[in-house]
Design a protein around this motif. Structure first.
Motif, PDB file in Angstrom:
ATOM      1  N   THR A 242     -27.809  49.220  23.739  1.00 63.50           N
ATOM      2  CA  THR A 242     -28.220  47.967  22.963  1.00 63.50           C
ATOM      3  C   THR A 242     -28.431  48.243  21.561  1.00 63.50           C
ATOM      4  OG1 THR A 242     -30.732  48.543  23.911  1.00 63.50           O
ATOM      5  CG2 THR A 242     -29.621  46.968  25.141  1.00 63.50           C
ATOM      6  N   PHE A 243     -28.482  49.037  21.176  1.00 60.78           N
ATOM      7  CA  PHE A 243     -28.343  49.565  19.347  1.00 60.78           C
ATOM      8  C   PHE A 243     -27.438  48.273  19.183  1.00 60.78           C
ATOM      9  CE2 PHE A 243     -26.185  51.995  16.973  1.00 60.78           C
ATOM     10  CZ  PHE A 243     -27.129  51.880  15.212  1.00 60.78           C
ATOM     11  N   GLU A 244     -26.265  49.005  20.395  1.00 64.72           N
ATOM     12  CA  GLU A 244     -24.854  47.856  19.250  1.00 64.72           C
ATOM     13  C   GLU A 244     -25.710  46.351  18.768  1.00 64.72           C
ATOM     14  OE1 GLU A 244     -21.700  47.999  21.461  1.00 64.72           O
ATOM     15  OE2 GLU A 244     -21.861  50.094  21.608  1.00 64.72           O
ATOM     16  N   HIS A 245     -25.947  45.404  19.229  1.00 64.56           N
ATOM     17  CA  HIS A 245     -26.885  44.213  19.225  1.00 64.56           C
ATOM     18  C   HIS A 245     -27.325  44.043  18.108  1.00 64.56           C
ATOM     19  CE1 HIS A 245     -27.705  44.201  23.748  1.00 64.56           C
ATOM     20  NE2 HIS A 245     -26.297  44.222  23.675  1.00 64.56           N
ATOM     21  N   ARG A 246     -27.437  45.618  17.125  1.00 68.60           N
ATOM     22  CA  ARG A 246     -27.534  45.853  15.692  1.00 68.60           C
ATOM     23  C   ARG A 246     -26.154  46.129  14.908  1.00 68.60           C
ATOM     24  NH1 ARG A 246     -31.787  48.741  14.424  1.00 68.60           N
ATOM     25  NH2 ARG A 246     -32.043  50.097  16.573  1.00 68.60           N
ATOM     26  N   ALA A 247     -26.477  46.566  15.366  1.00 71.94           N
ATOM     27  CA  ALA A 247     -25.170  47.712  15.035  1.00 71.94           C
ATOM     28  C   ALA A 247     -23.853  46.981  14.841  1.00 71.94           C
ATOM     29  CB  ALA A 247     -25.198  48.922  15.133  1.00 71.94           C
ATOM     30  N   ARG A 248     -24.081  46.012  15.498  1.00 75.25           N
ATOM     31  CA  ARG A 248     -22.240  45.538  15.868  1.00 75.25           C
ATOM     32  C   ARG A 248     -20.960  46.570  15.255  1.00 75.25           C
ATOM     33  NH1 ARG A 248     -23.934  41.119  17.336  1.00 75.25           N
ATOM     34  NH2 ARG A 248     -25.725  40.287  16.807  1.00 75.25           N
ATOM     35  N   LEU A 249     -20.969  47.331  16.449  1.00 77.02           N
ATOM     36  CA  LEU A 249     -20.174  48.389  16.028  1.00 77.02           C
ATOM     37  C   LEU A 249     -18.025  47.914  15.814  1.00 77.02           C
ATOM     38  CD1 LEU A 249     -20.877  51.178  18.096  1.00 77.02           C
ATOM     39  CD2 LEU A 249     -21.095  50.702  15.708  1.00 77.02           C
ATOM     40  N   GLY A 250     -18.317  46.821  16.372  1.00 85.84           N
ATOM     41  CA  GLY A 250     -17.227  45.906  16.022  1.00 85.84           C
ATOM     42  C   GLY A 250     -14.968  46.557  17.093  1.00 85.84           C
ATOM     43  N   TYR A 251     -15.870  47.479  17.844  1.00 88.16           N
ATOM     44  CA  TYR A 251     -14.422  48.350  18.399  1.00 88.16           C
ATOM     45  C   TYR A 251     -13.963  47.804  18.925  1.00 88.16           C
ATOM     46  CZ  TYR A 251     -18.209  49.627  21.959  1.00 88.16           C
ATOM     47  OH  TYR A 251     -19.111  48.955  22.722  1.00 88.16           O
ATOM     48  N   ARG A 252     -14.675  46.525  20.139  1.00 85.30           N
ATOM     49  CA  ARG A 252     -13.658  45.478  20.742  1.00 85.30           C
ATOM     50  C   ARG A 252     -13.414  43.980  20.008  1.00 85.30           C
ATOM     51  NH1 ARG A 252     -16.047  46.055  26.986  1.00 85.30           N
ATOM     52  NH2 ARG A 252     -18.162  45.518  26.272  1.00 85.30           N
ATOM     53  N   SER A 253     -12.427  43.050  20.506  1.00 85.46           N
ATOM     54  CA  SER A 253     -12.689  41.837  19.989  1.00 85.46           C
ATOM     55  C   SER A 253     -13.630  41.168  20.795  1.00 85.46           C
ATOM     56  CB  SER A 253     -11.287  41.185  19.602  1.00 85.46           C
ATOM     57  OG  SER A 253     -10.448  40.985  21.022  1.00 85.46           O
ATOM     58  N   ALA A 254     -13.911  40.147  19.864  1.00 81.61           N
ATOM     59  CA  ALA A 254     -14.182  38.575  20.827  1.00 81.61           C
ATOM     60  C   ALA A 254     -13.297  37.920  21.983  1.00 81.61           C
ATOM     61  CB  ALA A 254     -14.754  37.540  19.571  1.00 81.61           C
ATOM     62  N   ASP A 255     -11.910  38.279  21.946  1.00 81.70           N
ATOM     63  CA  ASP A 255     -11.025  37.953  22.179  1.00 81.70           C
ATOM     64  C   ASP A 255     -11.675  38.811  23.397  1.00 81.70           C
ATOM     65  OD1 ASP A 255     -10.283  35.506  20.742  1.00 81.70           O
ATOM     66  OD2 ASP A 255      -8.740  36.483  20.135  1.00 81.70           O
ATOM     67  N   GLU A 256     -11.007  39.722  23.646  1.00 84.79           N
ATOM     68  CA  GLU A 256     -11.324  41.109  24.591  1.00 84.79           C
ATOM     69  C   GLU A 256     -11.885  40.589  25.630  1.00 84.79           C
ATOM     70  OE1 GLU A 256     -10.424  45.529  25.142  1.00 84.79           O
ATOM     71  OE2 GLU A 256     -10.532  44.708  23.572  1.00 84.79           O
ATOM     72  N   LEU A 257     -12.859  40.441  25.166  1.00 82.33           N
ATOM     73  CA  LEU A 257     -14.564  40.381  25.799  1.00 82.33           C
ATOM     74  C   LEU A 257     -14.495  39.332  26.610  1.00 82.33           C
ATOM     75  CD1 LEU A 257     -17.137  41.992  23.082  1.00 82.33           C
ATOM     76  CD2 LEU A 257     -16.913  42.869  25.185  1.00 82.33           C
ATOM     77  N   GLU A 258     -14.331  38.158  25.871  1.00 84.42           N
ATOM     78  CA  GLU A 258     -14.022  36.348  27.540  1.00 84.42           C
ATOM     79  C   GLU A 258     -12.343  37.044  28.036  1.00 84.42           C
ATOM     80  OE1 GLU A 258     -12.168  32.088  26.160  1.00 84.42           O
ATOM     81  OE2 GLU A 258     -12.731  33.615  24.074  1.00 84.42           O
ATOM     82  N   ARG A 259     -11.904  37.611  27.433  1.00 90.08           N
ATOM     83  CA  ARG A 259     -10.858  37.679  28.342  1.00 90.08           C
ATOM     84  C   ARG A 259     -11.501  38.466  29.848  1.00 90.08           C
ATOM     85  NH1 ARG A 259      -7.214  39.042  24.504  1.00 90.08           N
ATOM     86  NH2 ARG A 259      -7.641  40.993  24.879  1.00 90.08           N
ATOM     87  N   ALA A 260     -12.395  39.518  29.574  1.00 91.32           N
ATOM     88  CA  ALA A 260     -13.240  40.686  30.505  1.00 91.32           C
ATOM     89  C   ALA A 260     -14.169  39.936  31.444  1.00 91.32           C
ATOM     90  CB  ALA A 260     -13.560  41.335  29.874  1.00 91.32           C
ATOM     91  N   ARG A 261     -14.565  38.308  30.711  1.00 92.27           N
ATOM     92  CA  ARG A 261     -15.423  37.892  31.191  1.00 92.27           C
ATOM     93  C   ARG A 261     -15.136  36.902  32.284  1.00 92.27           C
ATOM     94  NH1 ARG A 261     -18.781  37.911  26.211  1.00 92.27           N
ATOM     95  NH2 ARG A 261     -20.109  39.417  26.168  1.00 92.27           N
ATOM     96  N   THR A 262     -13.784  36.449  32.558  1.00 87.92           N
ATOM     97  CA  THR A 262     -12.790  35.651  33.016  1.00 87.92           C
ATOM     98  C   THR A 262     -13.775  36.465  34.998  1.00 87.92           C
ATOM     99  OG1 THR A 262     -10.833  36.577  33.261  1.00 87.92           O
ATOM    100  CG2 THR A 262     -11.350  34.845  32.004  1.00 87.92           C
ATOM    101  N   ARG A 263     -13.700  37.248  34.690  1.00 86.61           N
ATOM    102  CA  ARG A 263     -13.316  38.108  36.036  1.00 86.61           C
ATOM    103  C   ARG A 263     -14.820  38.154  36.605  1.00 86.61           C
ATOM    104  NH1 ARG A 263     -11.039  41.577  38.625  1.00 86.61           N
ATOM    105  NH2 ARG A 263     -10.601  40.281  40.591  1.00 86.61           N
ATOM    106  N   ASP A 264     -16.078  37.312  36.639  1.00 91.45           N
ATOM    107  CA  ASP A 264     -16.989  38.057  36.504  1.00 91.45           C
ATOM    108  C   ASP A 264     -17.430  38.313  37.969  1.00 91.45           C
ATOM    109  OD1 ASP A 264     -20.350  37.913  36.810  1.00 91.45           O
ATOM    110  OD2 ASP A 264     -20.750  36.631  35.330  1.00 91.45           O
ATOM    111  N   PRO A 265     -18.180  39.764  38.438  1.00 86.61           N
ATOM    112  CA  PRO A 265     -18.443  39.733  39.497  1.00 86.61           C
ATOM    113  C   PRO A 265     -19.502  38.788  40.711  1.00 86.61           C
ATOM    114  CG  PRO A 265     -19.112  41.544  37.995  1.00 86.61           C
ATOM    115  CD  PRO A 265     -18.832  40.719  37.142  1.00 86.61           C
ATOM    116  N   VAL A 266     -20.128  38.776  39.352  1.00 82.69           N
ATOM    117  CA  VAL A 266     -21.970  37.664  39.973  1.00 82.69           C
ATOM    118  C   VAL A 266     -20.604  36.039  41.201  1.00 82.69           C
ATOM    119  CG1 VAL A 266     -23.729  36.456  39.603  1.00 82.69           C
ATOM    120  CG2 VAL A 266     -23.517  38.622  38.826  1.00 82.69           C
TER     121      VAL A 266
END
Length: 324
Positions: A242-266
């Protein structure tokens, strides 16, 4: 798979997801000090594997271990109290997010040292077999752990002695901020295969697929055929910490995260349920977590007078004024 099994898997993935989201809220409000490693996105692995285990079976976990602990049957209220450092926690507030344990339900501890819990699971499974107890141990670890010597040593002994242990690699593609392909030579499954351990890869976003693979591995171990290895391909939707919520390290793009969330286990598990059943479980989970938050925040903090208690199994206390 029966309807009851599908309902139970959905309940577990939903509980883990909402537990983590509530925990993140408590990090932001300052009630959980030091932050957590969120398990958001990986819920199907813990749910599927633990659904294949019995009450007498054992798990060991990682720094990202809340999901494993909940899926194995720990009380969400006591787990949340542990994260908040309260005396009513699973370990009286002394274990915190990365070291929660509950021997009563077979949780032999989360572990902040990468790869370290493999030896604990292997040793516990071997010891129980020597005592004539027909239990199986599961060791959860991340892709970053496959380069750690202690885990490879555990593979070696487990294979040599046909120990009833299942090694579960949660490959979320990242070792903190490094891509797995930049950190792991060869393949992850080949690590286990080099020791003669049967290894397979499973869709870690699908709780039912994970459960099926885990059940086969557990049955093999229980039958005396030795260890197995599962690589669960999964996605981490949130920060490494959760440190990253403030640090914003930016090693993953928004597009990559959006693609990952298309297969949500819930959602994957939820689509297998009737809408009314899914909504009923959602409401039940919200009630459980509302009670858990209230329980945690109303619980007292430990008395500093006892800070040195339980450092030694013998009960010995460090000398006062020793400077140590």
């Amino acid at each position: 798979m029966s309807t009851e099994d599908s309902l139970a898997l959905y309940r577990t993935v939903r509980l883990i997801r909402r537990f983590e989201q509530r925990a993140i809220e408590l990090v932001r409000s300052g009630e959980i000090v030091g932050g957590i490693h969120p398990y958001v996105g990986q819920e199907a692995v813990a749910a599927g594997v633990c659904a294949a285990l019995g009450a007498d079976d054992i798990i060991t976990s990682t720094h990202r271990g809340h999901g494993h602990v909940l899926a194995k049957g720990a009380d969400p209220a006591r787990m949340l109290a542990e994260l908040c450092g309260r005396v009513t926690g699973l370990n009286r507030g002394r274990g915190g997010s990365m070291h929660a344990a509950d021997f009563g339900v077979g949780i032999f501890g989360a572990n902040a040292i990468v790869g370290a819990a493999g030896s604990i699971a292997t040793g516990a499974a071997w010891a129980r077999r020597r005592l004539g107890v027909a239990s199986v141990a599961v060791n959860f670890f991340g892709d970053g752990a496959v380069n750690e010597g202690v885990l490879l040593e555990a593979f070696n002994l487990a294979a040599l002695w046909r120990v009833p242990v299942v090694f579960v690699c949660e490959n979320n593609g990242w070792a903190t901020t490094m891509r797995v392909e930049d950190a792991v030579a060869g393949t992850i499954t080949a690590r286990a295969e080099a020791f003669g351990i049967p290894a397979s890869t499973v869709d870690g976003q699908d709780a039912e697929a994970v459960r099926g693979a885990a059940r086969a591995a557990v049955e093999r171990a229980r039958a005396g055929e030795g260890p197995s290895f599962l690589e669960c391909r999964t996605e981490r939707f949130d920060a490494h910490h959760t440190f990253e919520h403030r640090a914003r390290l930016g090693y993953r793009s928004a597009d990559e995260l959006e693609r990952a969330r298309t297969r949500d286990p819930v959602d994957i598990q939820g689509t297998r349920l009737a809408r009314v059943e899914r909504e009923r479980i959602d409401h039940e989970v919200e009630a459980v977590l509302a009670d858990a938050v209230a329980f945690a925040l109303q619980s007292p903090f430990p008395d500093p007078v006892g800070a040195l208690d339980d450092l030694y199994a013998s009960g010995l206390r460090p000398r006062q004024g020793s400077g140590a």
